[in-house]
Design an enzyme around this catalytic site. Structure first.
Site, PDB file in Angstrom:
ATOM      1  N   ASP A 478       0.834  -1.208   0.000  1.00 53.15           N
ATOM      2  CA  ASP A 478       0.000   0.000   0.000  1.00 53.15           C
ATOM      3  C   ASP A 478       0.870   1.259   0.000  1.00 53.15           C
ATOM      4  OD1 ASP A 478      -2.345   1.457   0.110  1.00 53.15           O
ATOM      5  OD2 ASP A 478      -3.136   0.433   1.874  1.00 53.15           O
ATOM      6  N   ASP A 548     -10.309   2.044  -3.836  1.00 49.63           N
ATOM      7  CA  ASP A 548     -10.876   1.845  -2.493  1.00 49.63           C
ATOM      8  C   ASP A 548     -12.392   1.860  -2.543  1.00 49.63           C
ATOM      9  OD1 ASP A 548      -8.665   1.415  -1.021  1.00 49.63           O
ATOM     10  OD2 ASP A 548      -8.518   3.425  -0.164  1.00 49.63           O
TER      11      ASP A 548
END
Ligand code: DGJ
Length: 728
Positions: A478, A548
């Protein structure tokens, strides 16, 4: 194939269906002649000159006032040539002047693909036809040599480009702009197609006409970004999904970039892709060289669909590499939306146990397993397992998950550091910040200075300590903030312009080392979802979390935009709970599955909270995903609707290479009472063949489905249909 005709100076690059042509002219400048449909002959007639006011002439053109680089189509324009369009290359001499004079020096043709130092590049597979050419241009006064590198992947219809700058002179030069590709179209009206967005709403299609002036997109965020993607298209005004001329350009790079389209005073169009000139400079001492990242280019005369499929194939075969390249990726369940930071061992095991009953193949433990990380305010950089929270070591937890018949995956955010972390307390000087100034916070985190090798080494050691001590089959990499306050303690004042690119080289170095040490480990990229979705990352990360935003309806738009440049096999897509965490929307379980299945499939919810009916569907979805995998992930992909233009439906399909099987999906994005019927025309089928549509238990000819079309079931908002077609 590459042919250099010494007499005419013409250099021709040919792939199966395209021709790319340049010419070394009488003054040894390199002209761009043509990029388009495969064509024999030379295109020298496209260079026309006139005596034009305010367009200067090179010194050695003498009284030849019709010879001006300001009006010619150039292959690699540079500052200092009296060409006033945007340059691809700018360098500063030791005396402070910004100019050079790049003339053809030599050409070397080979059948070996070039590589670039520290950077990801495409590669040729065994037995694949590839030829490369290195055209060097030299600035005699400074000793700077610019090598234009081209890779010609004949059967894939892709031409790659890169640039290497060598300082063969005595002085130290400063590079201020080194683009990786540039070309001029001498005439015509074009549109520039780009993919803009924002966090949780990435890669939205945008088409703007290239008018007089300049249109540019790019990133200065240290990542390719949610806001603009480093994939762009130049299309003729009439070009569309299934017809017309278009060129696609991918930047094989994950950091800052700049893509420019400019229409000149004389109606030519220049396109440039590469590193931006803002926040960049590079000092090149005598004997040193600099490699600019690679660009991939493809051309189609059959519209965007063909172009997308060329890139899909190329990314699958010539960018992706390693163990997972052709393997089906495991169906995963990720605990993030199910628990956020609020989990313990029992919770994780209960998610895994329930999921394993329906065939989910891997548990991914997301953020919060390390250091003091109970929220996003602390702990990044402390990659020490929180054994208290996990009720034991990661080795033990991964074993328990493995005992359920599942693989185990783990989240990292390697480039980041929290102010509230042991690492920050020990090495406050390892973060990117400008001395004596306050810095910006973003999600309470700062960025580690990956331009410094000792910082990358430290994180590598911390990560391997974790990875060596548990059975970890996958990592999610990430990156949750942009780079600001750009400065590196390790660089001198003159070299601060190198920081952003060196940061990227540090990140690639870490990825490369991890890929080498754990060749079977699957890496899924992520940067707050799709903030670093690019072909640079895809050389290391087999898949990237697309967004997301897990809302199925928004995902139709995001995945539609993403599909222009990237194949389904790269797109992380999960079924999540409803009401959706990001939009509050309630969509049927079936639709969430239908939208996620073309991606690298998984779940992001607590299966213990699902109804029996939804659980049954999980099993069904996984079976379908596995059964369809070859067609949906290696077949040809067709966009059948434009959800930006026609907001009622989103439809797409994948067709097996031999056309014997196809999977069609349509989602109702909105519905109205007493709605008009919606029809979709399929694509890519064999018109002569007779297809059975399993779900309808009916037979149709390919022609009837493609030229006539198929009505969709009468509208209900957010409903979807998935049809499986097959023929003997
Ligand atoms: C952003 C990612 O995109 C999410 O999926 C999740 O991993 C969080 N970060 C964790 O902090």
């Amino acid at each position: 194939m590459i042919i250099y005709n010494k007499e005419s100076g013409i250099i021709t690059l040919s792939t199966k269906n395209t021709t790319y042509q340049m010419q070394v002219d009488k003054h040894k400048y390199l002209m761009h002649l043509y990029y388009g449909k495969k064509a024999a002959g030379d295109f020298g007639q496209l260079i026309t000159g006139a005596d034009r006011g305010f367009s200067g002439n090179p010194f050695d053109a003498g009284d030849e006032r019709v010879y001006s680089l300001d009006q010619f189509p150039l292959e690699f324009p540079f500052r200092g040539s009296a060409d006033f369009r945007t340059p691809a290359f700018v360098m500063q001499n030791p005396d402070g002047s910004k100019g050079c004079d790049l003339r053809f020096k030599e050409i070397n043709i080979s059948d070996k693909k070039y590589t670039l130092r520290g950077l990801p590049t495409s590669y040729a597979n065994d037995g694949e036809r590839i030829s490369t050419v290195d055209i060097s241009l030299a600035d005699d006064v400074s000793g700077i040599e610019v090598h234009l590198l081209y890779g010609v992947f004949e059967d894939r219809d892709v031409i790659t480009r890169a640039v290497r700058v060598c300082n063969k002179g005595k002085g130290e030069m400063k590079l201020l702009k080194v683009s990786s590709a540039s070309f001029d179209m001498p005439f015509g009206d074009y549109d520039f197609i780009t993919f803009h967005g924002r966090h949780a709403m990435e890669r939205q299609f945008q088409r703007v006409p290239v008018e007089h002036g300049k249109y540019e997109i790019g990133s200065l965020r240290g990542a390719s970004s949610h806001q603009y993607n480093p994939f762009v298209m130049l299309a003729e005004r009439e070009a569309g999904e299934y017809a017309g001329d278009c060129i696609g350009i991918h930047f094989v790079y994950s950091g800052n970039f700049l893509a420019e389209a400019e229409k000149s005073q004389y109606g030519s169009t220049r396109v440039i892709m590469g590193l931006p000139d803002d926040m960049f400079s590079w000092s090149l001492k005598s004997g040193e060289s600099f490699d600019a990242p690679e660009v991939l280019m493809a051309y189609s005369d059959k519209g965007f669909s063909e172009l997308s499929n060329i890139f899909h194939e190329f990314i699958r075969e010539n960018i992706e590499r390693g163990y997972w390249k052709h393997r089906r990726r495991p169906v995963l369940i990720n605990n993030w939306e199910a628990t956020y930071f609020n989990f313990d061992k029992e919770k994780l095991i209960s998610i895994a146990r329930e999921a394993s009953k329906f065939g989910v193949e891997m548990l991914v433990l997301d953020d919060g397993w390390f250091g003091k990380r109970e929220s996003d305010t602390s702990g990044l950089g402390d990659w020490k397992v929180n054994t208290k929270k996990l009720g034991g070591t990661l080795g033990e937890l991964s074993k328990e998950i493995n005992d359920l018949g599942m693989k185990f995956g783990l989240w990292f955010e390697p480039e980041m550091i929290s102010e509230d972390s042991d690492l920050f307390r020990a090495h406050p000087d390892w973060v990117i910040r400008i001395p004596d100034r306050d810095y910006s916070r973003s999600r309470f985190q700062l960025v580690l200075d990956f331009s410094r090798k000792e910082v990358v080494d430290y994180i590598f050691n911390e990560m391997t300590e974790v990875l060596d001590n548990a059975n970890i089959a996958y990592i999610k990499w990430d990156m949750n903030r942009s780079l600001t306050d750009i400065y590196s303690k390790a660089l001198s004042a003159e070299c601060q312009g190198e920081m952003m690119h060196r940061f990227m080289l540090g990140t690639y170095d870490l990825l490369e080392r991890l890929c080498t040490r754990y060749p079977e480990m699957l890496i899924e990229g992520c940067a707050g979802g799709g903030g670093r979705f690019d072909t640079g990352m895809l050389a290391y990360e087999s898949q990237i979390w697309c967004s997301d935003n897990t809302d199925a309806i928004d995902r139709c738009l995001i995945q539609y935009g993403t599909s222009f440049g990237y194949p389904t096999i790269t797109m992380g897509a999960h079924v999540s709970a409803v009401p959706n965490e990001q939009t509050g929307r309630v969509t049927p379980f079936e639709t969430r599955g239908a939208v996620a299945m073309p991606g690298t499939f998984g779940y992001e919810l607590d299966p213990n909270k699902l109804s029996e009916e939804d659980k049954r569907q999980i099993q069904e979805q996984i079976d379908t995903f596995i059964e369809d995998y070859e067609v949906s992930h290696f077949g040809r992909y067709y966009r059948l609707s434009d959800p930006f233009e026609k907001s009622e439906i989103s439809a797409w399909m994948s067709v097996a290479k031999d056309k014997k099987k196809a999977i069609f999906t349509a989602v109702a994005l909105s519905a109205h009472a007493n709605d008009i019927p919606h029809f979709v025309k399929m694509r890519g089928l064999d018109p002569e063949a007779c297809y059975t549509v399993k779900e309808l238990q009916k037979e149709f000819t390919g022609a009837s489905l493609m030229y006539g079309g198929l009505p969709l079931p009468y509208g209900r908002e957010y409903r979807s249909v998935m049809y499986h077609l097959s023929c003997e």
